[in-house]
Design a protein around this motif. Structure first.
Motif, mmCIF file in Angstrom:
data_model
loop_
_atom_site.group_PDB
_atom_site.id
_atom_site.type_symbol
_atom_site.label_atom_id
_atom_site.label_comp_id
_atom_site.label_asym_id
_atom_site.label_seq_id
_atom_site.Cartn_x
_atom_site.Cartn_y
_atom_site.Cartn_z
ATOM 1 N N VAL A 149 1.022 -0.862 -0.229
ATOM 2 C CA VAL A 149 0.150 -0.246 -0.356
ATOM 3 C C VAL A 149 1.088 0.878 -0.033
ATOM 4 C CG1 VAL A 149 -1.490 1.566 1.328
ATOM 5 C CG2 VAL A 149 -1.810 -1.541 1.658
ATOM 6 N N ASP A 179 -4.947 1.998 0.002
ATOM 7 C CA ASP A 179 -5.233 1.753 1.114
ATOM 8 C C ASP A 179 -6.476 1.959 1.140
ATOM 9 O OD1 ASP A 179 -4.936 2.216 3.792
ATOM 10 O OD2 ASP A 179 -2.617 3.198 3.489
ATOM 11 N N GLU A 180 -7.414 2.099 2.253
ATOM 12 C CA GLU A 180 -8.653 2.049 2.831
ATOM 13 C C GLU A 180 -9.565 3.073 2.576
ATOM 14 O OE1 GLU A 180 -6.488 1.065 4.683
ATOM 15 O OE2 GLU A 180 -6.684 2.600 6.836
ATOM 16 N N LYS A 310 2.014 -3.682 14.250
ATOM 17 C CA LYS A 310 1.311 -2.956 15.023
ATOM 18 C C LYS A 310 -0.030 -2.818 15.345
ATOM 19 C CE LYS A 310 -0.564 -0.261 10.843
ATOM 20 N NZ LYS A 310 -0.151 0.646 10.118
ATOM 21 N N SER A 338 -0.640 -7.982 6.972
ATOM 22 C CA SER A 338 -0.994 -7.010 7.326
ATOM 23 C C SER A 338 -0.695 -6.112 8.208
ATOM 24 C CB SER A 338 -1.798 -6.259 6.031
ATOM 25 O OG SER A 338 -1.562 -5.149 6.192
ATOM 26 N N GLY A 340 2.263 -3.063 9.640
ATOM 27 C CA GLY A 340 3.128 -2.580 10.785
ATOM 28 C C GLY A 340 4.511 -3.166 10.259
ATOM 29 N N GLY A 362 3.391 -2.069 4.341
ATOM 30 C CA GLY A 362 2.765 -0.854 3.823
ATOM 31 C C GLY A 362 4.419 0.177 3.775
HETATM 32 C C1 CAP Z 1 -1.497 -1.404 6.775
HETATM 33 C C2 CAP Z 1 -2.898 -1.023 6.524
HETATM 34 C C3 CAP Z 1 -3.716 -2.442 6.468
HETATM 35 C C4 CAP Z 1 -4.154 -2.574 7.755
HETATM 36 C C5 CAP Z 1 -5.590 -3.524 7.498
HETATM 37 C C6 CAP Z 1 -2.901 0.492 7.075
HETATM 38 O O1 CAP Z 1 0.077 -0.299 6.438
HETATM 39 O O2 CAP Z 1 -2.208 -0.503 4.740
HETATM 40 O O3 CAP Z 1 -4.905 -0.977 5.868
HETATM 41 O O4 CAP Z 1 -2.772 -3.589 7.866
HETATM 42 O O5 CAP Z 1 -5.580 -4.255 8.836
HETATM 43 O O6 CAP Z 1 -3.568 1.380 6.594
HETATM 44 O O7 CAP Z 1 -2.544 0.154 8.596
HETATM 45 P P1 CAP Z 1 1.486 -0.927 7.168
HETATM 46 P P2 CAP Z 1 -5.139 -5.469 9.243
HETATM 47 O O8 CAP Z 1 1.642 -2.317 5.940
HETATM 48 O O9 CAP Z 1 2.123 0.334 7.123
HETATM 49 O O10 CAP Z 1 0.726 -0.929 8.286
HETATM 50 O O11 CAP Z 1 -4.946 -6.214 8.093
HETATM 51 O O12 CAP Z 1 -4.881 -5.900 10.627
HETATM 52 O O13 CAP Z 1 -6.795 -4.873 8.793
#
Ligand code: CAP
Ligand code: MG
Length: 412
Positions: A149, A179-180, A310, A338, A340, A362
């Motif tokens: 991401v 990203d979301e 994270k 995903s 951290g 990311g």
């Molecule tokens: C990770 C991420 C994902 C989360 C979602 C963020 O970025 O793009 O959305 O991992 O959580 O926005 O935090 P990093 P999960 O790689 O920079 O941490 O996978 O637990 O649903």
């Protein structure tokens, strides 16, 4: 006519039938309630009872749920299959995770796990590809697929976003991912982003000789998602991303139907899942959310990082095992780790979860001191090291990108 009241929904000796949907709950009874009192109210309110005793024809009691196996803070409830509309996930959840979540008879209640009967499970399509995306859409046989991401999450221009994608792809990553919270904002319009990113994707494919793709976040109202899905298909994409909890399962079911028309796989992001699953005594477990995602037909879903990284996680290995297990012939779901992650977390992650996953990194790529391409290389080197059975620090001795990443973030 039969009178039904709360006690009629409890039968401790009940043996579930093959056609029952069997749900496990943990609950804390409300003030002055015994476990049996609370269990009866849960089975009643989630099937066909209410607070008042009712006189009903016998046929109606056949649809009543039964609470059994009542233990200390635990109860199992069996729901007759006919209580549910085939292929309608919102209807099912309105029963088994509906009013009971807020009823006064319980101080807290959590839907922990479900056993799905065949007829109900197979009234849903399940995933189109599941883990086969690794070979049918990507070149990731025998290794984890990788995704990234761009960070910052929002704020990059369309050109910057597409450039980050290119750098990551040529550095070895399989999948660019939105990203979301990036959809169609003024600084990075959806249509331009999709077009420019796929142009860059094509360049990266030509240069590397590997298939590359893009998890395009189409999340919006359902009509808009379908328009966006069409655009992704027109541009030669293989995937759409849907934030399944914020969109809702009805939208997921509709997207699944349309995605199949174009052979697009669905990547399920799960923002807001923690509102349901973070408290271990209340809500709906991630295990159940993942089950719902598989039935409604997503191909990937985020299930966490086994405690690394994270974010808080619920039993990632157990959920992944369920997603890959047999479910009446429905496809499996490829789990996404995903949150951290960075090259130094690759070895403990793969030890915990195996290689049939997508590793999404990311910040752990784009925060590399030498930039995105070096970050992508460092991730790939960490995976290569793992596959060669060499520890990352040793492998880093002659892989400078990995060395820099380990120096910055360490291992584990
Ligand atoms: C990770 C991420 C994902 C989360 C979602 C963020 O970025 O793009 O959305 O991992 O959580 O926005 O935090 P990093 P999960 O790689 O920079 O941490 O996978 O637990 O649903
Ligand atoms: Mg994100």
């Amino acid at each position: 006519m039969t009178g039904i009241e709360y006690a009629d929904f409890v039968d401790d000796g009940y043996e579930p039938r093959d056609t029952d949907l069997v749900c496990q709950f943990v609950l804390d009874p409300g003030e002055g309630m015994s476990m049996v009192d609370a269990a009866g109210r849960v089975a009643s309110e989630s099937s066909n009872g209410t607070w008042a005793a009712l006189n009903v024809p016998d046929r109606v009691t056949e649809l009543s749920a039964t609470a059994f196996d009542i233990g200390d803070g635990e109860v199992t409830v069996a729901y007759p299959g006919d209580l549910f509309e085939a292929g309608n996930m919102p209807q099912i959840l309105s029963c088994i995770a509906g009013n009971i979540m807020g009823m006064k008879a319980v101080d807290s209640i959590r839907l922990v796990d479900c056993e799905w009967p065949e007829e109900l499970a197979t009234s849903f399509p399940g995933p189109q590809y599941g883990s086969d995306v690794k070979t049918e859409i990507l070149d990731a046989e025998g290794r984890p697929a990788t995704a990234t991401v761009p960070k910052p999450k929002v704020g990059l221009s369309t050109e910057q976003h597409a450039q980050v994608g290119y750098d990551a792809w040529v550095g070895g990553v399989d999948l660019l991912k939105d990203d979301e919270n990036l959809t169609n904002q003024s600084f990075n319009r959806f249509e331009d982003r999709v077009k420019q990113s796929f142009e860059m994707r094509d360049r990266a494919e030509d240069e590397t000789g590997d298939r590359k793709d893009y998890l395009v976040n189409i999340t919006a109202d359902t009509e808009t998602m379908l328009d966006r899905l069409e655009l992704v298909a027109e541009q030669g994409g293989g995937f759409v991303m849907v934030d399944v909890i914020t969109c809702g399962w009805s939208a997921v079911q509709t997207v699944r139907e349309h995605a199949a028309d174009h052979g697009l796989a669905i990547h399920a992001h799960r923002a807001m899942h923690a509102a349901f699953d973070r408290l271990d005594h209340h809500g709906v477990s991630m295990r159940v959310l993942a089950q719902v995602a598989r039935l409604t037909g997503v191909d990937h879903i985020h299930t966490g990082t086994a405690g690394l990284g994270k974010l808080e996680n619920e039993d990632t290995p157990g959920i992944n095992e369920w997603l890959s297990g047999d479910l009446y012939g429905l496809s499996d779901v490829l789990p996404v780790a995903s949150g951290g992650l960075h090259p130094g977390t690759v070895a403990p992650l793969l030890d915990a979860l195996g290689q049939d996953i997508i590793v999404q990194v990311g910040g752990g790529i784009h925060g590399h001191p030498d930039g995105t391409e070096a970050g992508a290389r460092a991730l790939q080197q960490a995976i290569d090291a793992y596959q060669d059975g060499v520890d990352a620090a040793t492998y880093a001795e002659d892989h400078p990108e990995l060395a820099t990443a380990l120096e910055k973030w360490g291992t584990g």
